[in-house]
Design a protein around this motif. Structure first.
Motif, PDB file in Angstrom:
ATOM      1  N   LEU A  93      -1.609  23.161  14.364  1.00 15.30           N
ATOM      2  CA  LEU A  93      -1.724  21.704  14.447  1.00 15.30           C
ATOM      3  C   LEU A  93      -0.398  21.090  14.877  1.00 15.30           C
ATOM      4  CD1 LEU A  93      -3.380  19.075  13.811  1.00 15.30           C
ATOM      5  CD2 LEU A  93      -2.480  19.234  11.482  1.00 15.30           C
ATOM      6  N   ARG A  94       0.685  21.546  14.272  1.00 13.08           N
ATOM      7  CA  ARG A  94       2.013  21.034  14.624  1.00 13.08           C
ATOM      8  C   ARG A  94       2.320  21.253  16.106  1.00 13.08           C
ATOM      9  NH1 ARG A  94       6.122  24.829  12.308  1.00 13.08           N
ATOM     10  NH2 ARG A  94       5.515  25.947  14.216  1.00 13.08           N
ATOM     11  N   ASP A  95       1.998  22.433  16.588  1.00 11.10           N
ATOM     12  CA  ASP A  95       2.394  22.813  17.941  1.00 11.10           C
ATOM     13  C   ASP A  95       1.497  22.235  19.034  1.00 11.10           C
ATOM     14  OD1 ASP A  95       4.409  24.288  16.783  1.00 11.10           O
ATOM     15  OD2 ASP A  95       3.322  26.182  16.852  1.00 11.10           O
ATOM     16  N   GLN A  96       0.324  21.730  18.655  1.00 17.67           N
ATOM     17  CA  GLN A  96      -0.615  21.212  19.661  1.00 17.67           C
ATOM     18  C   GLN A  96      -0.207  19.862  20.222  1.00 17.67           C
ATOM     19  OE1 GLN A  96      -4.200  21.439  17.252  1.00 17.67           O
ATOM     20  NE2 GLN A  96      -5.109  22.893  18.693  1.00 17.67           N
ATOM     21  N   PHE A  97       0.564  19.083  19.457  1.00 19.45           N
ATOM     22  CA  PHE A  97       0.792  17.688  19.819  1.00 19.45           C
ATOM     23  C   PHE A  97       2.276  17.353  19.870  1.00 19.45           C
ATOM     24  CE2 PHE A  97      -3.309  17.766  17.552  1.00 19.45           C
ATOM     25  CZ  PHE A  97      -4.128  17.254  18.550  1.00 19.45           C
ATOM     26  N   ASP A  98       2.550  16.287  20.575  1.00 20.29           N
ATOM     27  CA  ASP A  98       3.830  15.599  20.528  1.00 20.29           C
ATOM     28  C   ASP A  98       3.663  14.493  19.489  1.00 20.29           C
ATOM     29  OD1 ASP A  98       6.062  14.013  20.904  1.00 20.29           O
ATOM     30  OD2 ASP A  98       5.813  13.788  23.064  1.00 20.29           O
ATOM     31  N   TRP A  99       4.219  14.707  18.294  1.00 18.33           N
ATOM     32  CA  TRP A  99       3.978  13.811  17.164  1.00 18.33           C
ATOM     33  C   TRP A  99       4.971  12.657  17.149  1.00 18.33           C
ATOM     34  CZ3 TRP A  99      -0.143  14.569  13.906  1.00 18.33           C
ATOM     35  CH2 TRP A  99      -0.768  15.818  13.967  1.00 18.33           C
ATOM     36  N   ARG A 100       4.471  11.458  16.941  1.00 17.81           N
ATOM     37  CA  ARG A 100       5.305  10.278  16.694  1.00 17.81           C
ATOM     38  C   ARG A 100       4.794   9.669  15.388  1.00 17.81           C
ATOM     39  NH1 ARG A 100       7.045   8.931  22.048  1.00 17.81           N
ATOM     40  NH2 ARG A 100       6.605  10.788  23.316  1.00 17.81           N
ATOM     41  N   ILE A 101       5.561   9.811  14.326  1.00 15.89           N
ATOM     42  CA  ILE A 101       5.079   9.457  12.991  1.00 15.89           C
ATOM     43  C   ILE A 101       6.010   8.427  12.360  1.00 15.89           C
ATOM     44  CG2 ILE A 101       4.384  10.331  10.736  1.00 15.89           C
ATOM     45  CD1 ILE A 101       4.088  13.101  11.976  1.00 15.89           C
ATOM     46  N   PHE A 102       5.436   7.280  11.958  1.00 16.24           N
ATOM     47  CA  PHE A 102       6.202   6.182  11.362  1.00 16.24           C
ATOM     48  C   PHE A 102       5.685   5.908   9.950  1.00 16.24           C
ATOM     49  CE2 PHE A 102       6.788   5.752  15.861  1.00 16.24           C
ATOM     50  CZ  PHE A 102       8.100   5.308  15.999  1.00 16.24           C
ATOM     51  N   PRO A 103       6.444   6.298   8.925  1.00 22.38           N
ATOM     52  CA  PRO A 103       5.959   6.126   7.543  1.00 22.38           C
ATOM     53  C   PRO A 103       5.802   4.677   7.104  1.00 22.38           C
ATOM     54  CG  PRO A 103       7.678   7.792   7.638  1.00 22.38           C
ATOM     55  CD  PRO A 103       7.667   7.105   8.969  1.00 22.38           C
ATOM     56  N   THR A 104       6.652   3.761   7.611  1.00 20.67           N
ATOM     57  CA  THR A 104       6.488   2.359   7.244  1.00 20.67           C
ATOM     58  C   THR A 104       6.856   1.483   8.437  1.00 20.67           C
ATOM     59  OG1 THR A 104       7.283   0.537   5.841  1.00 20.67           O
ATOM     60  CG2 THR A 104       8.760   2.432   6.116  1.00 20.67           C
ATOM     61  N   GLU A 148       0.843  -1.200   0.000  1.00 23.66           N
ATOM     62  CA  GLU A 148       0.000   0.000   0.000  1.00 23.66           C
ATOM     63  C   GLU A 148       0.878   1.250   0.000  1.00 23.66           C
ATOM     64  OE1 GLU A 148      -2.714  -0.689   3.262  1.00 23.66           O
ATOM     65  OE2 GLU A 148      -3.367  -2.596   2.391  1.00 23.66           O
ATOM     66  N   TRP A 149       1.544   1.485  -1.118  1.00 28.58           N
ATOM     67  CA  TRP A 149       2.607   2.476  -1.214  1.00 28.58           C
ATOM     68  C   TRP A 149       2.136   3.903  -0.976  1.00 28.58           C
ATOM     69  CZ3 TRP A 149       6.197   1.115  -5.969  1.00 28.58           C
ATOM     70  CH2 TRP A 149       6.793  -0.136  -5.740  1.00 28.58           C
ATOM     71  N   ILE A 150       0.892   4.195  -1.299  1.00 31.08           N
ATOM     72  CA  ILE A 150       0.422   5.572  -1.134  1.00 31.08           C
ATOM     73  C   ILE A 150       0.415   5.975   0.334  1.00 31.08           C
ATOM     74  CG2 ILE A 150      -2.003   4.867  -1.077  1.00 31.08           C
ATOM     75  CD1 ILE A 150      -0.497   8.169  -2.457  1.00 31.08           C
ATOM     76  N   ALA A 151       0.335   5.017   1.252  1.00 37.26           N
ATOM     77  CA  ALA A 151       0.299   5.348   2.679  1.00 37.26           C
ATOM     78  C   ALA A 151       1.620   5.955   3.161  1.00 37.26           C
ATOM     79  CB  ALA A 151      -0.089   4.119   3.494  1.00 37.26           C
ATOM     80  N   PRO A 152       2.774   5.299   2.963  1.00 35.34           N
ATOM     81  CA  PRO A 152       4.025   5.958   3.353  1.00 35.34           C
ATOM     82  C   PRO A 152       4.265   7.265   2.617  1.00 35.34           C
ATOM     83  CG  PRO A 152       4.379   3.606   3.028  1.00 35.34           C
ATOM     84  CD  PRO A 152       3.007   3.903   2.533  1.00 35.34           C
ATOM     85  N   ALA A 153       3.871   7.331   1.341  1.00 39.60           N
ATOM     86  CA  ALA A 153       4.109   8.550   0.566  1.00 39.60           C
ATOM     87  C   ALA A 153       3.338   9.728   1.140  1.00 39.60           C
ATOM     88  CB  ALA A 153       3.737   8.319  -0.899  1.00 39.60           C
ATOM     89  N   THR A 154       2.068   9.534   1.453  1.00 36.98           N
ATOM     90  CA  THR A 154       1.284  10.634   2.010  1.00 36.98           C
ATOM     91  C   THR A 154       1.733  10.962   3.433  1.00 36.98           C
ATOM     92  OG1 THR A 154      -0.443   9.059   2.677  1.00 36.98           O
ATOM     93  CG2 THR A 154      -0.768  10.234   0.617  1.00 36.98           C
ATOM     94  N   THR A 155       2.253   9.975   4.138  1.00 41.08           N
ATOM     95  CA  THR A 155       2.727  10.238   5.494  1.00 41.08           C
ATOM     96  C   THR A 155       3.963  11.130   5.474  1.00 41.08           C
ATOM     97  OG1 THR A 155       1.820   8.141   6.276  1.00 41.08           O
ATOM     98  CG2 THR A 155       3.507   9.165   7.637  1.00 41.08           C
ATOM     99  N   THR A 156       4.906  10.857   4.577  1.00 40.55           N
ATOM    100  CA  THR A 156       6.061  11.751   4.478  1.00 40.55           C
ATOM    101  C   THR A 156       5.640  13.127   3.975  1.00 40.55           C
ATOM    102  OG1 THR A 156       6.589  10.870   2.276  1.00 40.55           O
ATOM    103  CG2 THR A 156       7.752   9.914   4.175  1.00 40.55           C
ATOM    104  N   TYR A 157       4.640  13.179   3.107  1.00 40.03           N
ATOM    105  CA  TYR A 157       4.118  14.470   2.659  1.00 40.03           C
ATOM    106  C   TYR A 157       3.562  15.257   3.845  1.00 40.03           C
ATOM    107  CZ  TYR A 157       1.649  17.904  -0.213  1.00 40.03           C
ATOM    108  OH  TYR A 157       1.227  19.071  -0.795  1.00 40.03           O
TER     109      TYR A 157
END
Length: 422
Positions: A207-218, A182-191
């Motif tokens: 939005l960026r400043d409201q949260f402590d983000w933990r983001i894993f593209p794959t 499901e390649w579109i998922a990592p691509a949109t996540t990095t976007y």
């Protein structure tokens, strides 16, 4: 003695297999169909095709499916589809042409670097995360959420801008790419990562400043890499079972109602093998341990493809969680925000059991059940089959950005968190 010989044979098989150069499956002249009909008709067609080739069927829901047909089976497929009164619509006459269009050329890669008009392999994605952390060292860092069977790290990025003294931000966790193809998922996540870091729109910076983000593209990098260099439709991990068959579905391997619905106990099943036991896969075991250690986890969002649908827990039940109405309300606002970008409305929100099919052992359900995380969602992104034109990645990336913005706005409106912005 017999047991030792079997073990020796298995080890030799594995070593020989690993030393062989893997040839890329080009899928030349394979056709890709969308099929619709009654459940009994689809089941009959499915069983026929599985008997011929058990690796090429992709079920959508109880009334439709999509299927890749090799050239030598095309006539037989069309005949049985006609006899069973199944409506078969040809999506791609030669799927190999689509596959070839997805990757950047070597010349283009050197000229442009990482961008969002092509799909990239795991190392390129990881290099992007490293470059981002060096560009914004004050409030980003590369994080490791787990390990893989082949020895890779499950890498992500943490984005955590400074907060007022004593303020603990809620954590927003994004899991992407658990299914390799499901390649579109990592691509949109990095976007989306790029939007959080570079977009100067006040709504996005807030939005960026409201949260402590933990983001894993794959979170299935072994499987993703294999889909990139060998088999475009590979879905599973790359672990090796005792009988030599490879991989388990990492979204059927979590310890919530494991093995009950939409899963297989056959290690050789091309798609739905649930593993030998819950968390048998090192990817799910280590990632679940990492998630369990996160304090103040508010949002857990997964990205899949390709149904244009928003799913809620639990995936294998029509019974609703206690804040189901809130999840629906927040989800509807999210989809409305996404609709404003390209005028495409996702279906849902609802459980997979109500909108697709029952499925057990998924990450979303485990996070909700085991950790009691309040706001848990899975987005099925858009696409025709598991393909999305690479030059149109930003189209979905913009939708995702707005949908996540909608989630945050409505969650705050309903009192799930309070930011310190005026």
């Amino acid at each position: 003695m017999i047991t030792k010989l079997i073990l020796l044979y298995t080890l030799l098989y594995i070593n020989v297999s690993c030393s062989m150069k893997l040839e890329y499956n080009k899928y030349n002249h394979y056709k890709y169909y969308d099929i619709k009909g009654d459940k009994s008709e689809l089941d009959h067609l499915k069983n026929f095709m599985l008997h011929k080739d058990d690796s090429l069927l992709y079920i959508g829901n109880i009334k439709s499916a999509q299927i890749i047909v090799p050239p030598e089976l095309n006539s037989a497929f069309l005949e049985i589809a006609k006899n069973d009164k199944v409506n078969a619509t040809l999506l791609f006459d030669d799927i190999s042409e689509v596959i070839r269009s997805e990757k950047p050329s070597i010349l283009r890669s050197k000229k442009k670097g990482f961008s969002w008009d092509a799909y990239y392999d795991v190392d390129d994605i990881y290099n992007y995360l490293s470059n981002v952390s060096r560009t914004y060292p004050q409030w980003t860092e590369v994080i490791v959420g787990g390990q893989t069977y082949e020895g890779r790290q499950i890498r992500g990025i943490r984005i955590n801008t400074p907060a007022a003294e004593g303020v603990e931000k809620p954590v927003f966790f994004i899991e992407s790419g658990i299914h390799a193809r499901e390649w579109i998922a990592p691509a949109t996540t990095t976007y989306f990562i790029n939007q959080l870091l570079t977009n100067s729109n006040p709504n996005v910076t807030r939005l960026r400043d409201q949260f402590d983000w933990r983001i894993f593209p794959t979170v299935n990098p072994d499987g993703y890499h294999y889909s990139y260099v060998v088999d475009r439709y590979w879905r599973k991990t790359r672990s090796i079972s005792s009988n030599g068959c490879i991989g388990a579905d990492p979204n059927r391997n979590w310890d919530y109602n494991w093995g009950q619905h939409s899963s297989s106990n056959d290690p050789c099943d091309y798609q739905l093998y649930a593993g030998s036991c819950p968390f048998s896969e090192i990817e799910t075991k280590t990632l679940s341990s990492y998630i369990s250690g996160i304090d103040n986890l508010l949002f857990y969002v997964g990205f899949h493809s390709h149904a244009a649908l928003l799913l809620l827990p639990y995936s294998d039940s029509t019974e609703h969680v206690h804040n189901y109405e809130d999840l629906v309300q927040i989800g509807k606002v999210s989809l409305e925000y996404g609709y404003q970008v390209n005028k495409v409305m996702y279906s849902g929100p609802g459980t997979a059991a109500e909108t697709l099919y029952k499925a057990s052992g998924g990450s979303m359900d485990w996070v909700r059940y085991a950790l009691n995380t309040p706001l848990v969602y899975t987005y099925e992104l858009r696409g025709s089959s598991f393909h999305w034109p690479p030059e149109k990645i930003p189209e979905q990336g913009e939708e995702v950005t707005q949908m996540i913005l909608g989630l945050a706005i409505e969650a705050e409106n309903l009192g799930y968190f309070y930011s310190d912005f005026s």
